[in-house]
Design an enzyme around this catalytic site. Structure first.
Site, PDB file in Angstrom:
ATOM      1  CG  ASP A  31     -13.503  17.395  14.779  1.00 22.98           C
ATOM      2  OD1 ASP A  31     -13.309  16.302  14.210  1.00 22.98           O
ATOM      3  OD2 ASP A  31     -12.984  18.477  14.381  1.00 22.98           O
ATOM      4  CE  LYS A  75      -2.495   1.518   3.662  1.00 24.16           C
ATOM      5  NZ  LYS A  75      -3.605   1.670   4.629  1.00 24.16           N
TER       6      LYS A  75
HETATM    7  N1  LIG Z   1      -3.029   3.970  13.123  1.00 18.50           N
HETATM    8  C1  LIG Z   1      -3.595   3.697  11.987  1.00 18.50           C
HETATM    9  O1  LIG Z   1      -3.677   2.536  11.563  1.00 18.50           O
HETATM   10  C2  LIG Z   1      -4.195   4.803  11.199  1.00 18.50           C
HETATM   11  C3  LIG Z   1      -4.824   4.537   9.973  1.00 18.50           C
HETATM   12  C4  LIG Z   1      -5.415   5.596   9.291  1.00 18.50           C
HETATM   13  C5  LIG Z   1      -5.368   6.865   9.818  1.00 18.50           C
HETATM   14  N2  LIG Z   1      -4.719   7.075  11.001  1.00 18.50           N
HETATM   15  C6  LIG Z   1      -4.649   8.399  11.607  1.00 18.50           C
HETATM   16  O2  LIG Z   1      -5.919   8.716  12.131  1.00 18.50           O
HETATM   17  C7  LIG Z   1      -6.049  10.131  12.162  1.00 18.50           C
HETATM   18  C8  LIG Z   1      -7.389  10.540  11.550  1.00 18.50           C
HETATM   19  O3  LIG Z   1      -7.416  10.196  10.163  1.00 18.50           O
HETATM   20  P1  LIG Z   1      -8.734  10.475   9.306  1.00 18.50           P
HETATM   21  O4  LIG Z   1      -8.540   9.823   8.004  1.00 18.50           O
HETATM   22  O5  LIG Z   1      -9.921  10.164  10.133  1.00 18.50           O
HETATM   23  O6  LIG Z   1      -8.623  12.060   9.125  1.00 18.50           O
HETATM   24  P2  LIG Z   1      -9.823  13.081   8.862  1.00 18.50           P
HETATM   25  O7  LIG Z   1      -9.203  14.311   8.281  1.00 18.50           O
HETATM   26  O8  LIG Z   1     -10.922  12.425   8.123  1.00 18.50           O
HETATM   27  O9  LIG Z   1     -10.368  13.415  10.325  1.00 18.50           O
HETATM   28  C9  LIG Z   1      -9.612  14.094  11.293  1.00 18.50           C
HETATM   29  C10 LIG Z   1     -10.577  14.886  12.177  1.00 18.50           C
HETATM   30  O10 LIG Z   1      -9.848  15.342  13.315  1.00 18.50           O
HETATM   31  C11 LIG Z   1     -10.223  16.697  13.567  1.00 18.50           C
HETATM   32  N3  LIG Z   1      -9.146  17.283  14.361  1.00 18.50           N
HETATM   33  C12 LIG Z   1      -8.002  17.898  13.964  1.00 18.50           C
HETATM   34  N4  LIG Z   1      -7.266  18.245  15.042  1.00 18.50           N
HETATM   35  C13 LIG Z   1      -7.958  17.817  16.134  1.00 18.50           C
HETATM   36  C14 LIG Z   1      -7.733  17.873  17.513  1.00 18.50           C
HETATM   37  N5  LIG Z   1      -6.637  18.425  18.035  1.00 18.50           N
HETATM   38  N6  LIG Z   1      -8.691  17.360  18.337  1.00 18.50           N
HETATM   39  C15 LIG Z   1      -9.808  16.791  17.851  1.00 18.50           C
HETATM   40  N7  LIG Z   1     -10.071  16.713  16.535  1.00 18.50           N
HETATM   41  C16 LIG Z   1      -9.160  17.212  15.699  1.00 18.50           C
HETATM   42  C17 LIG Z   1     -10.478  17.304  12.213  1.00 18.50           C
HETATM   43  O11 LIG Z   1     -11.302  18.454  12.319  1.00 18.50           O
HETATM   44  C18 LIG Z   1     -11.173  16.116  11.508  1.00 18.50           C
HETATM   45  O12 LIG Z   1     -12.573  16.148  11.703  1.00 18.50           O
HETATM   46  C19 LIG Z   1      -4.821  10.667  11.427  1.00 18.50           C
HETATM   47  O13 LIG Z   1      -3.852  11.033  12.381  1.00 18.50           O
HETATM   48  C20 LIG Z   1      -4.337   9.495  10.633  1.00 18.50           C
HETATM   49  O14 LIG Z   1      -2.964   9.551  10.343  1.00 18.50           O
HETATM   50  C21 LIG Z   1      -4.148   6.075  11.687  1.00 18.50           C
END
Ligand SMILES: NC(=O)c1ccc[n+]([C@@H]2O[C@H](COP(=O)([O-])OP(=O)(O)OC[C@H]3O[C@@H](n4cnc5c(N)ncnc54)[C@H](O)[C@@H]3O)[C@@H](O)[C@H]2O)c1
Length: 326
Positions: A166, A73
Site C-alpha cells: 500500500d 445500486k
Molecule cells: N471492480 C469492482 O467490482 C470494484 C468494486 C468495488 C471497488 N472497486 C475498486 O477497488 C478499488 C479499492 O476500493 P476500496 O473500497 O478498497 O478503497 P479503499 O479506499 O478502502 O482502499 C484503497 C487502498 O489503496 C491504497 N492506495 C492508493 N493508491 C495506491 C497505489 N498506487 N498503490 C497501492 N495502494 C494504493 C490506499 O492507501 C488504500 O489503503 C477502487 O479503485 C474501487 O473503485 C472495484
C-alpha cells in the site's frame, strides 16, 4: 397502509448484523453468473456521473428473474474521502417489487460492494487460477484488499501467504496486523509493487481507478501460471503486461466495451471470455498450469442484486430494519 406503500430501510449496521457469510455470497453470485450465461439476466452497462476528478457515482440496475430480484445500486467512489476520514465507497441500493415495480427496500450498499466484489474475484480464481495457488499479492490494502482475501481464503484452503503493498505505510501496517489475526495466514508487507507481484500465484490490485493511469506492473514480474484480478481497471497494469496474458477475461464484455468508448482501457487485449462463459463451461477455463490469466472485473449489477435479495429475505425473516412509509 398497504404493503406496496412502504419500504424496509436497512442501514449499514442492519446489513452487517445479518451475518451473511462470504460462502453464501459466493454461492448466489456464482448462480447469477450461471443465469447470465443462459441469457436470463438484464443488466445494462453502468452509466455514471463524475462530480470530481477520478470520482464517480454509478447507476447499476439489474433484474434476475430466477432469484426474483430487481433493483438498482447507486454507488459513489470518491478518492479524496479517506483524507477526510470517510470511506472511498458509499451508496444505496433499492429493490423493487416484481409485480408493481414499487420500491420495497432501500439499503446501504457498502457491505454488498465489499463482499460481492471479493466473491466475484474468488469465483474467477476458482475457475482461472491454479488449484494449488498458495501465495497471494494484494496491492491496495483497503476495503477490497480485505474482502478479497476473505473470499479467496473461502475457496482456497491451501492459501499460505499474502504479500501486501500500500502507498500508505499506516494502512499497510494496520492491514498486516488485522489480516494475520483474522485469517491465520502469513501476511508480509511488501516494500514495492514489484515485491507484491513477484512469485505470487494470484494478484489482486485494488488501488484507485484513474482515467489517465500511469501503470507500473511489468510482464516480467508476473509468474508463469499466475492469475490476476484488477479491481482498479487498468490503473496498475502496463498494456504490454495485459497483452502478455494467455487469456484475458472480464466479468462482462458489453460493459468493458462501453467503458472503452468512454475513454478507459485504451490498450487492452482481445477478450477471450467473460465470467458467465467461464462459470457455465461454455468456454474452457484454465487449460494447463503454465497459462498466465487475467480477469478484468469491473463490477456487475447482477452481483449486487443476487446478494441484495439474500439480505432482504434474511432481514424480513429476522425482523431487522425499519419500515418506512413511501
Ligand atoms: N471492480 C469492482 O467490482 C470494484 C468494486 C468495488 C471497488 N472497486 C475498486 O477497488 C478499488 C479499492 O476500493 P476500496 O473500497 O478498497 O478503497 P479503499 O479506499 O478502502 O482502499 C484503497 C487502498 O489503496 C491504497 N492506495 C492508493 N493508491 C495506491 C497505489 N498506487 N498503490 C497501492 N495502494 C494504493 C490506499 O492507501 C488504500 O489503503 C477502487 O479503485 C474501487 O473503485 C472495484
Amino acid at each position: 397502509m398497504s404493503s406496496v406503500g412502504e419500504i424496509l430501510y436497512l442501514s449499514r449496521h442492519d446489513v452487517e448484523k445479518l451475518s451473511i457469510s462470504m460462502k453464501e455470497v459466493i454461492q448466489v453470485v456464482e448462480e447469477a453468473f450461471r443465469e447470465k450465461a443462459k441469457g436470463r439476466t438484464e443488466a445494462p452497462p453502468k452509466p455514471g456521473i463524475h462530480p470530481r476528478k477520478d470520482a464517480f457515482v454509478h447507476a447499476m440496475p439489474a433484474y434476475i428473474p430466477r432469484m426474483r430480484s430487481a433493483g438498482v445500486k447507486w454507488v459513489s467512489g470518491f478518492p479524496e474521502n479517506p483524507r477526510h476520514g470517510l470511506p472511498y465507497i458509499s451508496g444505496l441500493l433499492i429493490l423493487n417489487n416484481l409485480e408493481t415495480g414499487f420500491p420495497i427496500c432501500v439499503m446501504d450498499c457498502t457491505w454488498i460492494t465489499a463482499k460481492r466484489t471479493g466473491a466475484a474475484t474468488a469465483i474467477a480464481a476458482k475457475h482461472l487460477a491454479r488449484p494449488d495457488s498458495k501465495i497471494l499479492g494484494i496491492l491496495g490494502c483497503g476495503v477490497q484488499g480485505r474482502s478479497n482475501v476473505e473470499a479467496l481464503a473461502t475457496v482456497y484452503n491451501n492459501l499460505e501467504e499474502v504479500k501486501a503493498y500500500d502507498i500508505d505505510a499506516e494502512n499497510l501496517h494496520r492491514y498486516v496486523e488485522e489480516m494475520t489475526a483474522r485469517h491465520g495466514l502469513r501476511v508480509v508487507p511488501a516494500a514495492s509493487p514489484r515485491k507484491a507481484v513477484e512469485n505470487c500465484d494470484i494478484v489482486v490490485t485494488a488501488g484507485p481507478i484513474l482515467k489517465r493511469p500511469q501503470p507500473v506492473i511489468e510482464a516480467s514480474w508476473f509468474n508463469e501460471g499466475a492469475f490476476a484480478c484488477p479491481l482498479d481497471f487498468d490503473s496498475y497494469w502496463k498494456p504490454e503486461t495485459m497483452h502478455s496474458m494467455d487469456k484475458f477475461c472480464t466479468d462482462d464484455r458489453e460493459q468493458l466495451m462501453y467503458y472503452k468508448k468512454l475513454g478507459y482501457f485504451s490498450n487492452i487485449p482481445r477478450v477471450y471470455a467473460d465470467l458467465s462463459e467461464i462459470v457455465s463451461g461454455r468456454k474452457p477455463s484454465r487449460e494447463n498450469s503454465d497459462e498466465r490469466i487475467m480477469s478484468m472485473n469491473l463490477g456487475l449489477a447482477i452481483e449486487d442484486m443476487s446478494t441484495a435479495i439474500l439480505i432482504y429475505e434474511k432481514a424480513k425473516k429476522t425482523g431487522v430494519g425499519k419500515t418506512l412509509p413511501l
